[in-house]
Design an enzyme around this catalytic site. Structure first.
Site, PDB file in Angstrom:
ATOM      1  N   ASP A 143     -12.882  27.630 -28.051  1.00 25.45           N
ATOM      2  CA  ASP A 143     -11.752  26.740 -28.301  1.00 25.45           C
ATOM      3  C   ASP A 143     -12.025  25.293 -27.915  1.00 25.45           C
ATOM      4  O   ASP A 143     -13.025  24.989 -27.280  1.00 25.45           O
ATOM      5  CB  ASP A 143     -10.480  27.260 -27.593  1.00 25.45           C
ATOM      6  CG  ASP A 143     -10.777  27.925 -26.248  1.00 25.45           C
ATOM      7  OD1 ASP A 143     -11.780  27.547 -25.615  1.00 25.45           O
ATOM      8  OD2 ASP A 143     -10.007  28.806 -25.843  1.00 25.45           O
ATOM      9  N   ASN A 163      -0.937  35.010 -19.048  1.00 26.84           N
ATOM     10  CA  ASN A 163      -0.021  35.543 -20.073  1.00 26.84           C
ATOM     11  C   ASN A 163      -0.746  36.421 -21.095  1.00 26.84           C
ATOM     12  O   ASN A 163      -0.197  36.753 -22.139  1.00 26.84           O
ATOM     13  CB  ASN A 163       0.696  34.391 -20.796  1.00 26.84           C
ATOM     14  CG  ASN A 163      -0.265  33.511 -21.587  1.00 26.84           C
ATOM     15  OD1 ASN A 163      -1.483  33.673 -21.492  1.00 26.84           O
ATOM     16  ND2 ASN A 163       0.271  32.586 -22.364  1.00 26.84           N
ATOM     17  N   HIS A 173      -3.477  35.605 -22.808  1.00 26.52           N
ATOM     18  CA  HIS A 173      -4.195  34.977 -23.926  1.00 26.52           C
ATOM     19  C   HIS A 173      -5.701  35.178 -23.788  1.00 26.52           C
ATOM     20  O   HIS A 173      -6.234  35.280 -22.687  1.00 26.52           O
ATOM     21  CB  HIS A 173      -3.808  33.504 -24.119  1.00 26.52           C
ATOM     22  CG  HIS A 173      -4.331  32.534 -23.108  1.00 26.52           C
ATOM     23  ND1 HIS A 173      -3.664  31.384 -22.753  1.00 26.52           N
ATOM     24  CD2 HIS A 173      -5.480  32.517 -22.374  1.00 26.52           C
ATOM     25  CE1 HIS A 173      -4.371  30.720 -21.863  1.00 26.52           C
ATOM     26  NE2 HIS A 173      -5.470  31.379 -21.613  1.00 26.52           N
ATOM     27  N   GLU A 205      -2.323  32.781 -28.035  1.00 23.17           N
ATOM     28  CA  GLU A 205      -1.183  32.975 -27.136  1.00 23.17           C
ATOM     29  C   GLU A 205      -0.327  34.149 -27.609  1.00 23.17           C
ATOM     30  O   GLU A 205      -0.445  34.579 -28.768  1.00 23.17           O
ATOM     31  CB  GLU A 205      -0.330  31.694 -27.114  1.00 23.17           C
ATOM     32  CG  GLU A 205      -1.075  30.430 -26.675  1.00 23.17           C
ATOM     33  CD  GLU A 205      -1.283  30.333 -25.157  1.00 23.17           C
ATOM     34  OE1 GLU A 205      -1.287  31.373 -24.467  1.00 23.17           O
ATOM     35  OE2 GLU A 205      -1.456  29.203 -24.666  1.00 23.17           O
TER      36      GLU A 205
HETATM   37  C1  F6R Z   1     -11.264  29.063 -22.255  1.00 21.82           C
HETATM   38  C2  F6R Z   1     -10.330  30.037 -22.809  1.00 21.82           C
HETATM   39  C3  F6R Z   1      -9.189  30.564 -22.017  1.00 21.82           C
HETATM   40  C4  F6R Z   1      -9.550  30.865 -20.568  1.00 21.82           C
HETATM   41  C5  F6R Z   1      -8.333  31.400 -19.816  1.00 21.82           C
HETATM   42  C6  F6R Z   1      -8.648  31.646 -18.346  1.00 21.82           C
HETATM   43  O1  F6R Z   1     -12.260  28.724 -23.190  1.00 21.82           O
HETATM   44  O2  F6R Z   1     -10.455  30.380 -23.945  1.00 21.82           O
HETATM   45  O3  F6R Z   1      -8.702  31.733 -22.627  1.00 21.82           O
HETATM   46  O4  F6R Z   1     -10.588  31.797 -20.530  1.00 21.82           O
HETATM   47  O5  F6R Z   1      -7.282  30.490 -19.905  1.00 21.82           O
HETATM   48  O6  F6R Z   1      -8.905  30.416 -17.750  1.00 21.82           O
HETATM   49  P1  F6R Z   1      -9.485  30.312 -16.275  1.00 21.82           P
HETATM   50  O7  F6R Z   1     -10.862  30.845 -16.317  1.00 21.82           O
HETATM   51  O8  F6R Z   1      -9.475  28.823 -15.978  1.00 21.82           O
HETATM   52  O9  F6R Z   1      -8.582  31.092 -15.392  1.00 21.82           O
END
Ligand code: F6R
Length: 247
Positions: A70, A139, A141, A146
């Site tokens: 992303d 959540n 994702h 999402e």
């Molecule tokens: C990042 C991504 C997100 C993160 C998720 C967890 O490229 O796609 O899905 O993996 O938000 O984020 P952290 O590791 O910061 O807890």
């Protein structure tokens, strides 16, 4: 669930070492692997281990290709909050990967729909992802897919959930600076990877992991789709696994 292998780490560093070993093995078996990569707090330690392994001659990225999950819409590659910048800083500049073989959606693309199609085209031309690294949001994702009424298959622009904006504001000066939209690979590309490596650390991820693997499969908790994947490796620390039933 088809197959879930759990690599339990004592703590974040241990989880990072275990996850790095999976990527090292992938590149040993198939040096020209297409790695799907993630950003955020979870993979920082893993990228540190890979950088050290490279320095010590234990891993080789010279033939590898990468596609990131992303990118924030509206951030340029040299913005220090962009995911291209993150990847450059945490991994690409520290190993022998050819930058021309690294792909991240272009946050400044003039036509976002065209950018999504271009990104899916890149993934297809690469022959798909061999190993997809993902984190998990509180959540549920994965990527920035999402909670929603259906699983989006292709790369698309996602409006970030309120929860995600609040969790990610720690990286920005204020909550108002957090971009509201992001490009994200769809669930299709993630699920098509023969191996999905999910990393999670800390007690704040415990509920999400439990719901992902023991709750109902629903797009309202996107990570639950992983229950339909044939080969998920979950590298997590004790705290993140604290709500998993004993195995
Ligand atoms: C990042 C991504 C997100 C993160 C998720 C967890 O490229 O796609 O899905 O993996 O938000 O984020 P952290 O590791 O910061 O807890």
């Amino acid at each position: 669930m088809n197959k879930l292998r759990i690599y339990k780490g004592a703590d974040y560093n241990d989880m990072s070492r275990k996850a790095a070993a999976v990527i090292q093995a992938q590149l040993t078996v198939k040096p020209e692997s297409v790695l799907g990569l993630a950003t955020g707090s979870s993979p920082v330690g893993l990228y540190d281990v890979l950088a050290k392994m490279y320095k010590d001659g234990e891993v080789d990225f010279s033939c590898a290709k990468t596609v990131n999950l992303d990118e924030y819409l509206g951030l340029s590659p040299d913005n220090d909050q962009s995911y291209r910048y993150f990847m450059q800083k945490n991994l690409f500049s520290r190993v022998n990967i050819d930058i021309a073989n690294t792909y991240v959606p272009n946050g400044l693309a003039a036509d976002p729909d065209e950018e999504c199609a271009r990104y899916d085209d890149i993934i297809e031309k690469l022959g798909g992802v061999d190993l997809q690294l993902i984190g998990i949001g509180v959540n549920g994702h994965i990527g920035f897919n999402e909670p929603a009424d259906s699983f989006p298959v292709k790369t698309h622009v996602e409006a970030l959930a309120e929860k995600t904006i609040n969790v990610n504001k720690r990286f920005f000066k204020s909550v108002d600076d957090v971009p509201r939209k992001a490009f994200t690979m769809g669930i299709g590309a993630i699920m098509s990877a023969p191996v999905v490596l999910l990393i999670a650390s800390g007690k704040e991820k415990a509920q999400a992991l439990k719901e992902a693997f023991f709750g109902p499969v629903t797009p309202h908790f996107p990570a639950s789709v992983l229950q339909f994947h044939r080969n998920v490796i979950l590298a997590a620390d004790k705290e993140a696994l604290s709500l998993f039933p004993d195995r």
